[in-house]
Design a protein around this motif. Structure first.
Motif, PDB file in Angstrom:
ATOM      1  N   ASN A 189      87.842  10.416 -23.009  1.00 27.18           N
ATOM      2  CA  ASN A 189      88.547  11.296 -23.947  1.00 27.18           C
ATOM      3  C   ASN A 189      89.506  12.246 -23.222  1.00 27.18           C
ATOM      4  N   VAL A 190      89.039  12.847 -22.140  1.00 34.67           N
ATOM      5  CA  VAL A 190      89.875  13.773 -21.374  1.00 34.67           C
ATOM      6  C   VAL A 190      91.043  13.027 -20.733  1.00 34.67           C
ATOM      7  N   ALA A 191      90.769  11.838 -20.199  1.00 32.82           N
ATOM      8  CA  ALA A 191      91.831  11.022 -19.582  1.00 32.82           C
ATOM      9  C   ALA A 191      92.896  10.670 -20.619  1.00 32.82           C
ATOM     10  N   LYS A 192      92.440  10.329 -21.825  1.00 31.03           N
ATOM     11  CA  LYS A 192      93.363   9.986 -22.912  1.00 31.03           C
ATOM     12  C   LYS A 192      94.208  11.204 -23.298  1.00 31.03           C
ATOM     13  N   GLU A 193      93.545  12.365 -23.442  1.00 31.41           N
ATOM     14  CA  GLU A 193      94.248  13.621 -23.774  1.00 31.41           C
ATOM     15  C   GLU A 193      95.331  13.945 -22.753  1.00 31.41           C
ATOM     16  N   LEU A 194      95.028  13.696 -21.478  1.00 37.73           N
ATOM     17  CA  LEU A 194      95.971  14.006 -20.402  1.00 37.73           C
ATOM     18  C   LEU A 194      97.136  13.030 -20.351  1.00 37.73           C
ATOM     19  N   GLY A 195      96.959  11.865 -20.995  1.00 45.57           N
ATOM     20  CA  GLY A 195      98.039  10.887 -21.023  1.00 45.57           C
ATOM     21  C   GLY A 195      97.896   9.757 -20.013  1.00 45.57           C
ATOM     22  N   PHE A 196      96.693   9.553 -19.480  1.00 44.54           N
ATOM     23  CA  PHE A 196      96.464   8.415 -18.583  1.00 44.54           C
ATOM     24  C   PHE A 196      96.591   7.120 -19.377  1.00 44.54           C
ATOM     25  N   GLY A 197      97.113   6.086 -18.745  1.00 47.30           N
ATOM     26  CA  GLY A 197      97.201   4.768 -19.365  1.00 47.30           C
ATOM     27  C   GLY A 197      95.826   4.119 -19.461  1.00 47.30           C
ATOM     28  N   ILE A 198      95.768   3.008 -20.170  1.00 48.15           N
ATOM     29  CA  ILE A 198      94.508   2.291 -20.407  1.00 48.15           C
ATOM     30  C   ILE A 198      93.826   1.893 -19.092  1.00 48.15           C
ATOM     31  N   VAL A 199      94.591   1.402 -18.134  1.00 45.68           N
ATOM     32  CA  VAL A 199      94.021   0.940 -16.862  1.00 45.68           C
ATOM     33  C   VAL A 199      93.390   2.106 -16.098  1.00 45.68           C
ATOM     34  N   ASP A 200      94.111   3.223 -16.006  1.00 53.13           N
ATOM     35  CA  ASP A 200      93.548   4.384 -15.313  1.00 53.13           C
ATOM     36  C   ASP A 200      92.370   4.991 -16.072  1.00 53.13           C
ATOM     37  N   GLN A 201      92.419   4.916 -17.407  1.00 47.83           N
ATOM     38  CA  GLN A 201      91.261   5.380 -18.188  1.00 47.83           C
ATOM     39  C   GLN A 201      90.029   4.562 -17.809  1.00 47.83           C
ATOM     40  N   ALA A 202      90.216   3.265 -17.651  1.00 47.44           N
ATOM     41  CA  ALA A 202      89.102   2.383 -17.272  1.00 47.44           C
ATOM     42  C   ALA A 202      88.612   2.701 -15.864  1.00 47.44           C
ATOM     43  N   ARG A 203      89.547   2.976 -14.943  1.00 44.68           N
ATOM     44  CA  ARG A 203      89.163   3.343 -13.565  1.00 44.68           C
ATOM     45  C   ARG A 203      88.331   4.622 -13.575  1.00 44.68           C
ATOM     46  N   ILE A 204      88.787   5.593 -14.335  1.00 41.18           N
ATOM     47  CA  ILE A 204      88.096   6.885 -14.414  1.00 41.18           C
ATOM     48  C   ILE A 204      86.702   6.726 -15.013  1.00 41.18           C
ATOM     49  N   THR A 205      86.586   5.988 -16.109  1.00 38.86           N
ATOM     50  CA  THR A 205      85.269   5.829 -16.741  1.00 38.86           C
ATOM     51  C   THR A 205      84.319   5.029 -15.846  1.00 38.86           C
ATOM     52  N   THR A 206      84.858   4.073 -15.093  1.00 37.54           N
ATOM     53  CA  THR A 206      84.025   3.310 -14.151  1.00 37.54           C
ATOM     54  C   THR A 206      83.512   4.222 -13.045  1.00 37.54           C
ATOM     55  N   ALA A 207      84.379   5.068 -12.516  1.00 35.52           N
ATOM     56  CA  ALA A 207      83.983   6.007 -11.461  1.00 35.52           C
ATOM     57  C   ALA A 207      82.903   6.964 -11.981  1.00 35.52           C
ATOM     58  N   ILE A 208      83.099   7.484 -13.187  1.00 35.74           N
ATOM     59  CA  ILE A 208      82.120   8.397 -13.785  1.00 35.74           C
ATOM     60  C   ILE A 208      80.784   7.688 -13.970  1.00 35.74           C
TER      61      ILE A 208
END
Length: 133
Positions: free
Chosen positions: A24-43
């Motif tokens: 949700n935070v990544a989406k709010e900040l404007g990260f693309g789908i691929v980076d959102q996936a990278r971030i959620t995987t890291a978390i």
């Protein structure tokens, strides 16, 4: 840090909650789908490590702004037994839980910045940052 939100990690469901918060935070900040996936995987990796090795801890997600760039910082904190050999833990394929051992090295690859501090007395704190390209 007013734009920081944390999720306490004690159950498997907390891992899901931390992932969702990060997405949700990544989406709010404007990260693309691929980076959102990278971030959620890291978390997911960091939260799972807390759940498996430390029993409990927390994952905090923070919006950061530096020199005109926006990014997302993940801070994973626990007061578990600590990581005895950080260098070894950062090697691909190393695992003490019988997993794939992609955890910490994988998180480091997925993110732009990665820092780990750990000791048996205080537990582990991992900071990982992803910047919007």
């Amino acid at each position: 840090m007013s734009n920081q939100s944390c999720v306490r990690i004690q159950t498997e469901w907390d891992i899901v909650a931390a992932r969702q918060l990060g997405r949700n935070v990544a989406k709010e900040l404007g990260f693309g789908i691929v980076d959102q996936a990278r971030i959620t995987t890291a978390i997911s990796e960091l939260a799972r490590n807390i759940f498996i090795y430390a029993d409990k801890g927390k994952v905090c997600i923070e919006k950061i702004y530096e020199k005109g760039h926006a990014g997302l910082r993940i801070v994973a904190i626990d007061n578990g037994p600590g990581i005895m050999d950080i260098r070894l833990a950062m090697e691909d394929g190393y695992s003490t839980s019988g997993g794939l051992g992609a955890g910490l090295p994988g998180v480091k690859r997925l993110m732009d910045e990665f820092q780990i501090v750990s000791s048996p007395e205080t537990g582990t704190e991992i900071n990982a940052i992803k910047w919007i390209r």
